[in-house]
Write a protein that holds these residues in place. Structure first.
Motif, PDB file in Angstrom:
ATOM      1  N   PHE A  32       6.890   9.881 -15.490  1.00 25.01           N
ATOM      2  CA  PHE A  32       5.502  10.329 -15.550  1.00 25.01           C
ATOM      3  C   PHE A  32       5.380  11.687 -16.242  1.00 25.01           C
ATOM      4  O   PHE A  32       4.382  11.959 -16.917  1.00 25.01           O
TER       5      PHE A  32
ATOM      6  N   SER B  57       3.000  12.253 -19.428  1.00 21.97           N
ATOM      7  CA  SER B  57       1.916  13.240 -19.402  1.00 21.97           C
ATOM      8  C   SER B  57       2.123  14.313 -20.453  1.00 21.97           C
ATOM      9  O   SER B  57       1.174  14.807 -21.064  1.00 21.97           O
TER      10      SER B  57
ATOM     11  N   GLY C 153       1.393  15.935  -1.637  1.00 21.71           N
ATOM     12  CA  GLY C 153       2.600  15.199  -1.965  1.00 21.71           C
ATOM     13  C   GLY C 153       3.642  15.291  -0.866  1.00 21.71           C
ATOM     14  O   GLY C 153       4.275  14.295  -0.503  1.00 21.71           O
TER      15      GLY C 153
ATOM     16  N   ALA D 186       3.609  10.123  -9.607  1.00 26.01           N
ATOM     17  CA  ALA D 186       2.792  10.429 -10.790  1.00 26.01           C
ATOM     18  C   ALA D 186       2.239  11.850 -10.717  1.00 26.01           C
ATOM     19  O   ALA D 186       2.216  12.578 -11.720  1.00 26.01           O
ATOM     20  N   ILE D 187       1.809  12.265  -9.528  1.00 28.17           N
ATOM     21  CA  ILE D 187       1.310  13.631  -9.347  1.00 28.17           C
ATOM     22  C   ILE D 187       2.419  14.633  -9.624  1.00 28.17           C
ATOM     23  O   ILE D 187       2.225  15.627 -10.335  1.00 28.17           O
TER      24      ILE D 187
ATOM     25  N   LEU E 296       2.294   1.771  -3.468  1.00 26.50           N
ATOM     26  CA  LEU E 296       1.282   2.356  -4.358  1.00 26.50           C
ATOM     27  C   LEU E 296       1.100   3.835  -4.068  1.00 26.50           C
ATOM     28  O   LEU E 296       0.962   4.655  -4.992  1.00 26.50           O
ATOM     29  N   LEU E 297       1.116   4.204  -2.784  1.00 24.06           N
ATOM     30  CA  LEU E 297       0.941   5.610  -2.413  1.00 24.06           C
ATOM     31  C   LEU E 297       2.112   6.452  -2.890  1.00 24.06           C
ATOM     32  O   LEU E 297       1.923   7.550  -3.443  1.00 24.06           O
TER      33      LEU E 297
ATOM     34  N   ARG F 280       0.825  -1.208   0.000  1.00 22.62           N
ATOM     35  CA  ARG F 280       0.000   0.000   0.000  1.00 22.62           C
ATOM     36  C   ARG F 280       0.857   1.256   0.000  1.00 22.62           C
ATOM     37  O   ARG F 280       0.550   2.233  -0.681  1.00 22.62           O
TER      38      ARG F 280
ATOM     39  N   THR G 203       4.159   5.757  -5.382  1.00 24.12           N
ATOM     40  CA  THR G 203       4.097   5.816  -6.849  1.00 24.12           C
ATOM     41  C   THR G 203       3.049   6.821  -7.305  1.00 24.12           C
ATOM     42  O   THR G 203       3.251   7.545  -8.296  1.00 24.12           O
ATOM     43  N   SER G 204       1.937   6.889  -6.591  1.00 20.58           N
ATOM     44  CA  SER G 204       0.891   7.870  -6.934  1.00 20.58           C
ATOM     45  C   SER G 204       1.408   9.294  -6.774  1.00 20.58           C
ATOM     46  O   SER G 204       1.124  10.164  -7.606  1.00 20.58           O
ATOM     47  N   VAL G 205       2.179   9.533  -5.723  1.00 20.30           N
ATOM     48  CA  VAL G 205       2.749  10.870  -5.521  1.00 20.30           C
ATOM     49  C   VAL G 205       3.761  11.187  -6.619  1.00 20.30           C
ATOM     50  O   VAL G 205       3.808  12.314  -7.130  1.00 20.30           O
TER      51      VAL G 205
END
Length: 321
Positions: free
Chosen positions: A248, A252, A222, A14-15, A7-8, A4, A10-12
């Motif tokens: 990323f 994008s 972030g 990506a942001i 994933l968190l 988890r 990696t999401s940051v």
């Protein structure tokens, strides 16, 4: 690392990568310095009323706001305005790793390990090739601005370290309080007072989307996640993850603005990021064999000390806040 949390993080990443496209969205038709000023104003208020000021002298906060706001993100925004694609801006901003090592050597007399030296050489080769094989996505002016941003990155870290703060999130927030005014002053100095009224008249949906995304998901969310992860995991696991920001950002930029890289640039950017990864990768600690007492001399330089300086700076200031 827990699934988890991975994933968190990696999401940051990506942001933070997507953030470069959001910067481009805002500066395409607006003054980049005023867009950056609006970003820090929104990120600071109203949250600053709920976060206690860190116990540091005001001069550190003012210096940090100037260097972090104008020096890093003001210059990074200008680099996109002056012809650097959003994806290449994210890639080339990774040169902050090299400038951080340089500051460590010059100011703190740190030692560069063989691995770091190899990484620096490889990344510089990739950097030169990516610049000279441009298809129009790299300009001389844009390159100059992004290198200024990369130079200011370790200076912001030096300010934060010198302050002795134990609350980096609060320090970052209160430091951003002093970012908007220098950005506005520089914009007026370069463009005249008319830039303020022109920006007000042209302000639209794209500007709001750009500024609010930079202020809240990128800066506040972030950075909050990044600090939480730093409490759970060593920097040796987290630092290499920041290379995903460039990936990323390139994706994008292609999806939103149809930014293209030449084949040579894909290869050179990969070489560049590989070299940066070598610099970020922590040195292996070898077991020390004790010599006889009579044979011991003055301890020599310890390889990898510069990497520890790099870790401290990147702990304090994530790559794309």
């Amino acid at each position: 690392m827990q699934g988890r949390d991975l994933l968190l993080i990696t999401s940051v990443m990506a942001i933070w990568g997507f953030n470069f496209s959001m910067i481009k969205l805002g500066v395409s038709d607006m003054d980049p310095l005023l867009i950056a000023a609006a970003r820090f104003a929104c990120a600071t208020f109203p949250l600053i009323f709920f976060i206690r000021k860190p116990q540091v002298p005001w001069r550190y906060l003012m210096a940090y706001g100037l260097v972090f706001g104008t020096g890093i993100w003001g210059m990074a925004s200008c680099s996109i305005t002056f012809g650097l694609s959003s994806g290449m801006a994210a890639v080339l901003l990774q040169t902050d790793v090299l400038t951080t090592v340089l500051v460590g050597v010059l100011l703190y007399r740190e030692i560069i390990s063989p691995r770091m030296a190899a990484g620096i050489l490889v990344s510089l080769v990739g950097l030169v090739v990516s610049v000279f094989t441009t298809n129009g996505n790299v300009t001389l002016a844009g390159l100059a601005f992004i290198l200024l941003a990369a130079i200011c990155w370790p200076l912001a870290g030096v300010i934060l370290r010198s302050s002795g703060t134990r609350t980096p999130f609060a320090f970052n927030l209160w430091g951003m309080l002093f970012a908007p005014l220098p950005l506005m002053a520089l914009s007026v100095a370069m463009n005249g007072w008319g830039v303020l009224s022109a920006t007000y008249q042209q302000w639209g949906v794209d500007a709001w989307v750009s500024v609010l995304f930079q202020a809240y998901p990128t800066t506040l969310f972030g950075y909050w996640v990044w600090n939480r992860m730093l409490l759970k995991y060593p920097m040796s696991q987290l630092a290499p993850m920041t290379l995903l920001v460039s990936v990323f950002a390139l994706l994008s930029g292609y999806a939103i603005f149809d930014e293209q890289l030449s084949l040579a640039q894909w290869l050179s950017c990969s070489i560049f990021l590989f070299g940066i990864a070598l610099v970020l990768y922590p040195p292996r600690r070898k077991a020390r064999r004790l010599r006889p007492v009579a044979d011991r001399g003055t301890p020599g330089p310890v390889p990898g000390v510069a990497w520890r300086l790099l870790s401290k700076v990147r702990c304090a200031i994530p790559v794309s806040t």
